[in-house]
Structures are given as structure tokens and as C-alpha cells.
Design a protein around this motif. Sequence first.
Motif, PDB file in Angstrom:
ATOM      1  N   GLN A 271      -9.719  31.667 -77.825  1.00  0.00           N
ATOM      2  CA  GLN A 271      -8.456  30.966 -78.069  1.00  0.00           C
ATOM      3  C   GLN A 271      -7.608  31.747 -79.068  1.00  0.00           C
ATOM      4  OE1 GLN A 271      -5.573  29.162 -77.519  1.00  0.00           O
ATOM      5  NE2 GLN A 271      -7.116  27.817 -76.601  1.00  0.00           N
ATOM      6  N   VAL A 467     -12.970  33.915 -68.430  1.00  0.00           N
ATOM      7  CA  VAL A 467     -12.004  33.036 -67.762  1.00  0.00           C
ATOM      8  C   VAL A 467     -12.463  31.588 -67.818  1.00  0.00           C
ATOM      9  CG1 VAL A 467     -10.935  32.469 -65.541  1.00  0.00           C
ATOM     10  CG2 VAL A 467     -11.115  34.855 -66.270  1.00  0.00           C
ATOM     11  N   THR A 468     -13.760  31.363 -67.644  1.00  0.00           N
ATOM     12  CA  THR A 468     -14.299  30.002 -67.709  1.00  0.00           C
ATOM     13  C   THR A 468     -14.062  29.386 -69.080  1.00  0.00           C
ATOM     14  OG1 THR A 468     -16.014  30.523 -66.072  1.00  0.00           O
ATOM     15  CG2 THR A 468     -16.374  28.591 -67.479  1.00  0.00           C
ATOM     16  N   LEU A 470     -11.812  30.353 -71.294  1.00  0.00           N
ATOM     17  CA  LEU A 470     -10.380  30.229 -71.532  1.00  0.00           C
ATOM     18  C   LEU A 470      -9.828  28.987 -70.837  1.00  0.00           C
ATOM     19  CD1 LEU A 470      -8.043  31.689 -72.949  1.00  0.00           C
ATOM     20  CD2 LEU A 470      -7.563  32.855 -70.776  1.00  0.00           C
ATOM     21  N   ASN A 471     -10.266  28.740 -69.616  1.00  0.00           N
ATOM     22  CA  ASN A 471      -9.807  27.550 -68.890  1.00  0.00           C
ATOM     23  C   ASN A 471     -10.259  26.267 -69.584  1.00  0.00           C
ATOM     24  OD1 ASN A 471      -8.521  29.030 -66.905  1.00  0.00           O
ATOM     25  ND2 ASN A 471     -10.280  29.026 -65.524  1.00  0.00           N
ATOM     26  N   ALA A 472     -11.456  26.304 -70.174  1.00  0.00           N
ATOM     27  CA  ALA A 472     -11.985  25.113 -70.837  1.00  0.00           C
ATOM     28  C   ALA A 472     -11.238  24.777 -72.117  1.00  0.00           C
ATOM     29  CB  ALA A 472     -13.471  25.302 -71.139  1.00  0.00           C
ATOM     30  N   GLN A 474      -7.927  24.953 -72.335  1.00  0.00           N
ATOM     31  CA  GLN A 474      -6.547  24.615 -72.024  1.00  0.00           C
ATOM     32  C   GLN A 474      -6.315  23.108 -72.143  1.00  0.00           C
ATOM     33  OE1 GLN A 474      -4.299  27.156 -71.639  1.00  0.00           O
ATOM     34  NE2 GLN A 474      -6.189  28.232 -72.183  1.00  0.00           N
TER      35      GLN A 474
END
Length: 490
Positions: A271, A467-468, A470-472, A474
Amino acid sequence: MTEREHSTVVGQLPRTDVSSPLTPAMLTRLVWALWMASLGLLAVGATWTGPGVAVDGLTVLMWVVVTFFSGIVHSYSRRYMAGSDHLGRFFYRLFAFTLVVMTLVAADHVALFALAWLGMGLVMADLIGIVRGWPQARAAGALARRYFVASGALLGAVLALLAWATGETTISGIGAQADALSIPVWAVAVGGLILVAMAQSALLPFHAWLLSSMTAPTPASALMHAGFVNAGGILLLRFAPLVTLDAMAMQILVVVGAISALGGKLLKTVQTDIKRQLGCSTVGQMGFMIMQAGLGFFGAAITHLILHGFFKAYQFLSVGDEIERTQPTTDHESSSMGVAGAVTTGLTALAGGAVFVALTDKGTHFGSGLVLVALVVLTTLHAVRSVVGAASVPAAVRFVAVPLVAVTAIAGYGLAYRAVDVALADLPVVTAPADLTIVHGLVLAAFLAAYLAIERGVYERSEWLYVTLLNATQPDPETLLTSQEEYNEY
């Protein structure tokens, strides 16, 4: 600039056309008066029981902590919110939040406890969406409100079930009758309590409301992260006579706490937004708190939430100082510790663990206390390594000052733990260490593996994992700000 060179900037002067029946100054003084009164009660060890209310060591201790944090936030907000069109509403809700939390920690009747729990969530949701003209703030407040209403409804159902099964309408009475509960009723009740605690403390996978709450004014975020999320630990301690009846429930707490402790740390690494970094950190720290409760050391959980509250309140209120403009560079300082650095780090971690054992008497027997001590050692190891491994830090600091500061900090934590245990001595269950199981071993192995993975940057080399994660992190899309001009309107 590479150094933190900035001039001090003050907020706007108060507007004369914004009126409030109870001025911020009056509410601020009242909160500090409540803190002084609470401090006096703690000093004399005052306790009493009244209709639906039981003031004990936990109550008075939390009154001191809550009113102190609230006083700081009230004082800070007088300048931060100066000139705001919603100045009055903000301070009303800030003060109301303080009162409802004070009611919650004193409530013994199940109806009063459930109402205070729901009220606490609704007031916090209003603070998150305090800027009503901002669609993102309204969306964030609505999202949080859905979580908090669901949490309150589940808690109400659990308390109603326990009151029906035991014939008691007070939390103390239910705790005294815990042994008489049937296995199905106990399983449903404890499962519900764990879910409520997880949602309140923003543990995975209930962290979405927390990461979407950044529309709240910074002082409200400070109070949220320093106080609101801690209610999960308070809930587990109040119902410790039920939760500690079976080792399986305690192991579940250890597992869900460990998942959030590790997950929060990993989420923070990807983050870039400062406030969301702090949010991910809170997810991890609340995981540690729940873990300590699952290990049977509720005093350690309360100590953790108090110290985390101080630290996180400071971080949020000083978050502007963390913004630094730097230029990209191709020069990378060596982070290799060498043999001397590795030895220093290892010895400091072991010394920290030894000091903790000496001050708290935890880990002297073959049980869950060893897991607690191992976590202290690993945390010290991680904290010390980042400084000792920095080549730019003078050797005297790396090999002398840092170890001394680290061991002193652990000593302070141990002493605070002892003091909290003394304050909670009148509660039915404060310490309930469990036997070591394979679950504890797997949790420790997971922590060690995660530590090594983070140190070696494994997540940075795995596109899928990055990516996993980073998506978590958001937030809800409706709470995201996409236009700076739109924000400036409010």
C-alpha cells in the motif's frame, strides 16, 4: 527535498457564522474533566455495582484510556475543524462517542450492553460520513453502518440466546452460569461472539469497512483506530468465562488472529497511501490482540490495545509529517548486517524475550505462554534488524543504542502488562493459559515463514501475490475520490 524541511502551518480561524449550542471548547474541557475524574477513580481502586451497571477494574481503566484519547482528539480538532460547516455536528458526535463507549465498558445488563454496542457503531458511521455533501463520504458511512448494524444485530441475538438459556439478564450472571450451557447453545453463542469481535476489530475478511473509512476527518480516524476497533478485545474479555470453556474456541481465536496479524503486515507492504498503510497496520495489530486473547492472556490483549491506541493515535494525528518528497535514485545503500549485525540482532531479541519472561512470569511453563514469548522475540528481532541492517546508521547506534532502546521498550511493555493485570484482578477470568498444541506450532511456523518471506522480498517477485495483496487493500469503489476539485468543494 530529502529532509523534512517544512514550515508550520495552522488551520483556518473559526468562522463567526458557524454556531453551536455547545461549543467545542466546552466539550473539550468536559472530556478532560471526565479524564481527571476517571484517573481519580483508578487511583483509589473504586468499584461499585448498580442497576444494569458494574464498574470494575476494566471499566475504570478503559474510562481513563478512552477519555484521554478523546481529550487529545477534541483538543486537536478545535484547530483542525476550525471554519468547517459541520463543526458542531462533528463535536456532538465526538463527545457522544466518548459517552457511549464509557457506557459500554460499564454495562452489565445485556440490553444496555447491546444498545451501547449498536450506538457506538452508529455514531462512528456518522463520523466517517460527516461531510454529507461529499458522495464518497456518504458511501463510506453507509458501508460502515451496514457492518455495524449487522454486528449489533448478531450481538443482540447472541445475548438474547444466552439470557434465555441461563435465565440471567446480566453479563456477570451469564458468566457465572457458563458451565450450565448446553454444547449447541455454547457453540452458537461463542461462534457469534467471535464473529462480532472480528467485525468490530476489522480482522480479515471484515477489513473492508476500515480501509474504506478514510473519508473521515483525521481526528475521527485517530479515535477509530485508537479506540473503536479495540472493542473486540473488550467483548472477549467480558465473555471470557464462556470463551475459555473449550480449547477449540481458544485455538480458533489464535488462528483468526494470526491470519489477520500476518495478512495486515503483508497488505501494508503493497500500500502506498499513508492512511491506508496505517489502516492495514491496524488490521495486523488487532490480529495480535485477538491472538493474545486466544492464548489465554486477556491482560496482554488489553495491554496491547492500550499501547496500540497511543501509538496509532499519534500516527494519525501526525500523518502529515510523514509525507516526504524524494527523487528517484539508483544508489542503494547496503542492507547487509554482516556477522556483527546478525549477532547483535539475535542477542537483542533473546534479551528482550528474557526481560519479558522475568517481568511477567509468562513462558516459564510448558504452555501457551511460550508462544507469547516467541512472538515477543520475533517482533523484537524484526524491529531491531531494520535499524541494525542500515549501513548509514553509525556503528555506536547500531550496536549499542538500538539494543538498549529495544530491551528498554520490552521492559516497559512487561511492566505495563503487570500493571494491567493488577487493574483487572477483580474480573472472573484474566489469565487462562492453554496447553501447547499442533495449532500453536503451525502458527509459529507461519510467522517465521512470513518473516523470512518479507525480509527476502518474496512477495515482490511474485506478480500473482503482489496483485492479490494490492486488490485486497482496495476500498469500496464508491468511497474512492477521483477528482481533487470535487474534494476541494467540501
